[in-house]
Design a protein around this motif. Structure first.
Motif, PDB file in Angstrom:
ATOM      1  N   PRO A  43     -17.174 -14.284  10.415  1.00 21.72           N
ATOM      2  CA  PRO A  43     -17.449 -12.874  10.106  1.00 21.72           C
ATOM      3  C   PRO A  43     -15.934 -12.348   9.471  1.00 21.72           C
ATOM      4  O   PRO A  43     -15.846 -11.591   8.441  1.00 21.72           O
ATOM      5  N   ALA A  44     -14.777 -13.123   9.790  1.00 20.18           N
ATOM      6  CA  ALA A  44     -13.415 -12.699   9.167  1.00 20.18           C
ATOM      7  C   ALA A  44     -13.697 -12.957   7.513  1.00 20.18           C
ATOM      8  O   ALA A  44     -13.081 -12.178   6.648  1.00 20.18           O
ATOM      9  N   HIS A  45     -14.219 -14.103   7.219  1.00 22.36           N
ATOM     10  CA  HIS A  45     -14.502 -14.487   5.643  1.00 22.36           C
ATOM     11  C   HIS A  45     -15.319 -13.298   5.000  1.00 22.36           C
ATOM     12  O   HIS A  45     -15.215 -13.043   4.085  1.00 22.36           O
ATOM     13  N   LEU A  46     -16.608 -13.060   5.960  1.00 17.42           N
ATOM     14  CA  LEU A  46     -17.474 -11.964   5.279  1.00 17.42           C
ATOM     15  C   LEU A  46     -16.767 -10.541   5.212  1.00 17.42           C
ATOM     16  O   LEU A  46     -16.635  -9.995   4.004  1.00 17.42           O
ATOM     17  N   LEU A  47     -15.458 -10.423   6.078  1.00 20.40           N
ATOM     18  CA  LEU A  47     -15.175  -8.906   6.184  1.00 20.40           C
ATOM     19  C   LEU A  47     -13.960  -9.299   4.956  1.00 20.40           C
ATOM     20  O   LEU A  47     -13.830  -8.160   4.165  1.00 20.40           O
ATOM     21  N   GLN A  48     -13.521 -10.222   4.769  1.00 23.22           N
ATOM     22  CA  GLN A  48     -12.357 -10.214   3.610  1.00 23.22           C
ATOM     23  C   GLN A  48     -13.094 -10.203   2.101  1.00 23.22           C
ATOM     24  O   GLN A  48     -12.588  -9.584   1.296  1.00 23.22           O
ATOM     25  N   ASP A  49     -14.138 -10.876   2.110  1.00 19.15           N
ATOM     26  CA  ASP A  49     -15.132 -10.877   0.839  1.00 19.15           C
ATOM     27  C   ASP A  49     -15.715  -9.729   0.433  1.00 19.15           C
ATOM     28  O   ASP A  49     -15.814  -9.243  -0.649  1.00 19.15           O
ATOM     29  N   GLN A  50     -16.305  -8.873   1.558  1.00 15.89           N
ATOM     30  CA  GLN A  50     -17.171  -7.737   1.279  1.00 15.89           C
ATOM     31  C   GLN A  50     -16.447  -6.444   1.337  1.00 15.89           C
ATOM     32  O   GLN A  50     -17.136  -5.342   1.023  1.00 15.89           O
ATOM     33  N   GLU A  51     -15.452  -6.228   1.959  1.00 14.64           N
ATOM     34  CA  GLU A  51     -14.794  -5.122   2.621  1.00 14.64           C
ATOM     35  C   GLU A  51     -13.863  -4.660   1.346  1.00 14.64           C
ATOM     36  O   GLU A  51     -12.707  -5.241   1.247  1.00 14.64           O
ATOM     37  N   PRO A  52     -14.067  -3.566   0.531  1.00 10.97           N
ATOM     38  CA  PRO A  52     -13.007  -3.080  -0.410  1.00 10.97           C
ATOM     39  C   PRO A  52     -11.815  -2.509   0.366  1.00 10.97           C
ATOM     40  O   PRO A  52     -10.717  -2.507  -0.252  1.00 10.97           O
ATOM     41  N   LEU A  54     -10.263  -3.481   2.752  1.00  8.01           N
ATOM     42  CA  LEU A  54      -9.400  -4.937   3.327  1.00  8.01           C
ATOM     43  C   LEU A  54      -8.595  -5.286   2.064  1.00  8.01           C
ATOM     44  O   LEU A  54      -7.556  -5.618   1.915  1.00  8.01           O
ATOM     45  N   ARG A  55      -9.499  -5.239   0.869  1.00  8.33           N
ATOM     46  CA  ARG A  55      -8.905  -5.897  -0.378  1.00  8.33           C
ATOM     47  C   ARG A  55      -8.018  -4.883  -0.790  1.00  8.33           C
ATOM     48  O   ARG A  55      -6.809  -5.135  -1.533  1.00  8.33           O
ATOM     49  N   SER A  56      -8.090  -3.393  -0.794  1.00  7.64           N
ATOM     50  CA  SER A  56      -6.994  -2.556  -1.238  1.00  7.64           C
ATOM     51  C   SER A  56      -5.761  -2.466  -0.446  1.00  7.64           C
ATOM     52  O   SER A  56      -4.461  -2.602  -0.765  1.00  7.64           O
ATOM     53  N   LEU A  57      -5.907  -3.133   1.032  1.00  2.00           N
ATOM     54  CA  LEU A  57      -4.886  -3.268   1.772  1.00  2.00           C
ATOM     55  C   LEU A  57      -4.066  -4.656   1.453  1.00  2.00           C
ATOM     56  O   LEU A  57      -2.416  -4.518   1.708  1.00  2.00           O
ATOM     57  N   GLU A  58      -4.727  -5.581   1.087  1.00  2.00           N
ATOM     58  CA  GLU A  58      -4.110  -6.873   0.640  1.00  2.00           C
ATOM     59  C   GLU A  58      -3.281  -6.544  -0.724  1.00  2.00           C
ATOM     60  O   GLU A  58      -2.108  -6.934  -0.885  1.00  2.00           O
ATOM     61  N   MET A  59      -3.482  -5.620  -1.595  1.00  2.00           N
ATOM     62  CA  MET A  59      -2.791  -5.405  -2.906  1.00  2.00           C
ATOM     63  C   MET A  59      -1.733  -4.691  -2.583  1.00  2.00           C
ATOM     64  O   MET A  59      -0.838  -4.587  -3.320  1.00  2.00           O
ATOM     65  N   VAL A  60      -1.713  -3.833  -1.784  1.00  2.00           N
ATOM     66  CA  VAL A  60      -0.546  -2.877  -1.502  1.00  2.00           C
ATOM     67  C   VAL A  60       0.551  -3.715  -0.807  1.00  2.00           C
ATOM     68  O   VAL A  60       0.514  -4.356   0.123  1.00  2.00           O
ATOM     69  N   SER A  61       1.682  -3.671  -1.501  1.00  2.00           N
ATOM     70  CA  SER A  61       3.010  -4.466  -0.882  1.00  2.00           C
ATOM     71  C   SER A  61       3.689  -3.731   0.216  1.00  2.00           C
ATOM     72  O   SER A  61       4.286  -4.199   1.012  1.00  2.00           O
ATOM     73  N   TRP A  62       3.467  -2.444   0.336  1.00  2.00           N
ATOM     74  CA  TRP A  62       4.116  -1.412   1.276  1.00  2.00           C
ATOM     75  C   TRP A  62       3.512  -1.290   2.525  1.00  2.00           C
ATOM     76  O   TRP A  62       2.285  -1.394   2.431  1.00  2.00           O
ATOM     77  N   LYS A  63       4.035  -1.061   3.569  1.00  2.00           N
ATOM     78  CA  LYS A  63       3.334  -0.822   4.868  1.00  2.00           C
ATOM     79  C   LYS A  63       3.195   0.544   4.902  1.00  2.00           C
ATOM     80  O   LYS A  63       4.186   1.424   5.012  1.00  2.00           O
ATOM     81  N   PRO A  64       1.971   1.073   5.072  1.00  2.00           N
ATOM     82  CA  PRO A  64       1.780   2.431   5.334  1.00  2.00           C
ATOM     83  C   PRO A  64       2.466   2.982   6.462  1.00  2.00           C
ATOM     84  O   PRO A  64       2.245   2.559   7.709  1.00  2.00           O
ATOM     85  N   GLY A  65       3.303   4.123   6.311  1.00  2.97           N
ATOM     86  CA  GLY A  65       4.052   4.907   7.473  1.00  2.97           C
ATOM     87  C   GLY A  65       3.280   6.281   7.693  1.00  2.97           C
ATOM     88  O   GLY A  65       2.304   6.629   6.958  1.00  2.97           O
ATOM     89  N   ALA A  66       3.769   7.035   8.681  1.00  3.76           N
ATOM     90  CA  ALA A  66       3.464   8.285   9.185  1.00  3.76           C
ATOM     91  C   ALA A  66       3.273   8.936   8.091  1.00  3.76           C
ATOM     92  O   ALA A  66       2.244  10.132   8.133  1.00  3.76           O
ATOM     93  N   GLU A  67       4.221   9.049   7.056  1.00  8.16           N
ATOM     94  CA  GLU A  67       4.418  10.165   6.227  1.00  8.16           C
ATOM     95  C   GLU A  67       3.438   9.851   5.120  1.00  8.16           C
ATOM     96  O   GLU A  67       3.495  11.044   4.200  1.00  8.16           O
ATOM     97  N   ASP A  68       2.786   8.734   5.091  1.00 12.57           N
ATOM     98  CA  ASP A  68       1.698   8.712   3.858  1.00 12.57           C
ATOM     99  C   ASP A  68       0.273   9.320   4.215  1.00 12.57           C
ATOM    100  O   ASP A  68      -0.305   9.301   3.327  1.00 12.57           O
ATOM    101  N   PHE A  69       0.357   9.657   5.289  1.00 13.77           N
ATOM    102  CA  PHE A  69      -1.120  10.077   5.849  1.00 13.77           C
ATOM    103  C   PHE A  69      -1.106  11.663   5.986  1.00 13.77           C
ATOM    104  O   PHE A  69       0.166  12.050   6.433  1.00 13.77           O
ATOM    105  N   PRO A  70      -2.197  12.431   5.744  1.00 15.81           N
ATOM    106  CA  PRO A  70      -2.403  13.690   6.031  1.00 15.81           C
ATOM    107  C   PRO A  70      -1.825  14.030   7.698  1.00 15.81           C
ATOM    108  O   PRO A  70      -2.102  13.257   8.332  1.00 15.81           O
ATOM    109  N   PRO A  71      -1.615  15.170   8.007  1.00 15.12           N
ATOM    110  CA  PRO A  71      -1.070  15.634   9.056  1.00 15.12           C
ATOM    111  C   PRO A  71      -2.019  15.365  10.536  1.00 15.12           C
ATOM    112  O   PRO A  71      -1.350  14.875  11.718  1.00 15.12           O
TER     113      PRO A  71
END
Length: 119
Positions: A43-52, A54-71
């Motif tokens: 299932p982890a392999h399927l999630l990595q291959d099929q879920e966009p 998760l792929r977008s999180l892999e490409m982002v080098s920064w870790k999202p913080g609280a200021e990056d999300f709406p209130p």
């Protein structure tokens, strides 16, 4: 001991066979679930291959913080929580996998607390 008539023998035989099969099924699923990581790798392999998402999180080098999300939006601490928060935008494969594991967890919690057989 009193003699058993044929109907009692059949009922006893059926009860013993059902109990042995149930016990074997519970023990086998516990052994497979706890000692075989392949059950979780697939299932982890399927999630990595099929879920966009998760792929977008892999490409982002920064870790999202609280200021990056709406209130009003919660900040996901891990990728699975991020998938659960974005349930409607997930692919069908991701929904099936997450739904299976959530259902298994919830049924196990409810049945185990009520002393019912659950592996």
């Amino acid at each position: 001991m009193w003699p058993l008539d044929p109907s009692r023998k059949e009922v006893l035989r059926f009860a013993v066979i059902c109990r042995v099969l149930t016990l074997m099924l519970q023990v086998l699923t516990r052994f497979l679930g706890s000692s075989t990581p392949v059950v979780y790798w697939f299932p982890a392999h399927l999630l990595q291959d099929q879920e966009p998402l998760l792929r977008s999180l892999e490409m982002v080098s920064w870790k999202p913080g609280a200021e990056d999300f709406p209130p009003g939006q919660k900040v996901p601490r891990n990728s699975i929580m991020g998938l659960l928060y974005n349930w409607k935008t997930c692919s069908p494969v991701t929904r099936y996998i997450l739904g299976y594991f959530l259902t298994y967890w919830l049924l196990g919690l409810l049945l185990h607390c009520n002393f019912l057989p659950w592996t």
